[in-house]
Design a protein around this motif. Sequence first.
Motif, PDB file in Angstrom:
ATOM      1  N   SER A 230       0.816  -1.225   0.000  1.00 27.47           N
ATOM      2  CA  SER A 230       0.000   0.000   0.000  1.00 27.47           C
ATOM      3  C   SER A 230       0.845   1.269   0.000  1.00 27.47           C
ATOM      4  O   SER A 230       0.306   2.377  -0.012  1.00 27.47           O
ATOM      5  CB  SER A 230      -0.922   0.017   1.229  1.00 27.47           C
ATOM      6  N   LYS A 231       2.176   1.119   0.011  1.00 27.43           N
ATOM      7  CA  LYS A 231       3.060   2.285   0.098  1.00 27.43           C
ATOM      8  C   LYS A 231       3.866   2.545  -1.181  1.00 27.43           C
ATOM      9  O   LYS A 231       4.405   3.640  -1.360  1.00 27.43           O
ATOM     10  CB  LYS A 231       4.048   2.101   1.259  1.00 27.43           C
ATOM     11  N   LEU A 232       3.970   1.536  -2.042  1.00 27.98           N
ATOM     12  CA  LEU A 232       4.785   1.675  -3.252  1.00 27.98           C
ATOM     13  C   LEU A 232       3.918   2.175  -4.404  1.00 27.98           C
ATOM     14  O   LEU A 232       2.848   1.626  -4.668  1.00 27.98           O
ATOM     15  CB  LEU A 232       5.418   0.323  -3.616  1.00 27.98           C
ATOM     16  N   SER A 233       4.396   3.225  -5.082  1.00 25.47           N
ATOM     17  CA  SER A 233       3.625   3.800  -6.184  1.00 25.47           C
ATOM     18  C   SER A 233       3.477   2.791  -7.323  1.00 25.47           C
ATOM     19  O   SER A 233       4.229   1.820  -7.424  1.00 25.47           O
ATOM     20  CB  SER A 233       4.301   5.072  -6.708  1.00 25.47           C
ATOM     21  N   SER A 234       2.517   3.036  -8.193  1.00 27.96           N
ATOM     22  CA  SER A 234       2.190   2.082  -9.261  1.00 27.96           C
ATOM     23  C   SER A 234       3.347   1.876 -10.234  1.00 27.96           C
ATOM     24  O   SER A 234       3.445   0.833 -10.870  1.00 27.96           O
ATOM     25  CB  SER A 234       0.948   2.556 -10.026  1.00 27.96           C
ATOM     26  N   PHE A 235       4.216   2.877 -10.368  1.00 27.70           N
ATOM     27  CA  PHE A 235       5.357   2.738 -11.271  1.00 27.70           C
ATOM     28  C   PHE A 235       6.673   2.566 -10.512  1.00 27.70           C
ATOM     29  O   PHE A 235       7.754   2.569 -11.104  1.00 27.70           O
ATOM     30  CB  PHE A 235       5.467   3.974 -12.184  1.00 27.70           C
TER      31      PHE A 235
END
Length: 279
Positions: A230-235
Amino acid sequence: MIVRDILKYCEKQLSDHQKDSATIEAHVVVGHVLKKSRSDLLRDQDVELSEYQQSEIFRVIHERISGNPLSYITGHRDFYGLSFTVNRNVLIPRQETELLIETVMRWICIEHLRLNIVDVGTGSGCLAVALAVNVEKADITAIDISKEALSVAAQNCRYHSVNNRVQLRQGSLLSGFVGIADVIVANLPYIKKNEINHLQQEIMYEPIQALDGGLDGLHFQRELLHQSRSKLSSFGILAMEISPEQGSALEDLAKEIFPLREVRLLRDLNGHERVLCIK
């Protein structure tokens, strides 16, 4: 005793106790005590040493052959071309950990954004500082559960003039971070609890908190992967140092938690699986 003789003495003591690179370490020890560079020592071979200087060198050599790591004796360690203050409150940076920096740097070459980077378990701050020095367009949060380790990290941030871009936070894993990260890097404890007492003597000088990875050595890695969902961006990219023997288990877990992302195991210069990469 002159410099030449004490160098020979130190080299023999180190060699007799099966220390690798005895000649190099002898020069480091003597140079550290005398506050001289290697070239200074070569130039001053015939200089007479005071009794105090000799006793200090003998004391330091005794520390070294007793197992105290050279980096703790000198108080610094080079990492990714930078010098870092270290003491027994932090893990000594290793060359293989530089693969984390290289992995992120290769990814950044493709991206052209201002990045939000999180260094989990920062210790001496070597990862956070190296990234701050090499990535101008980055805001970095460096997290550690140890207040003493964060004090060392703060020294290194100030020394390399990146304290305005590296925010230090005390906390467990990502609990000290609010927001979304474009980059998550981590070098967390990964030694099995029942193996701690069987480590090499030198490693036992390092903080147990930075070594003990729980019963299977995966306690912190497992929790970080779950938190990162839930903390890592989609890219974004996550790069985590691992023990080579844990690669398969962590790769399977990462694919389960991040089914739509690319998961890879990267090898170090010795051919060992050293970094789990998710992007």
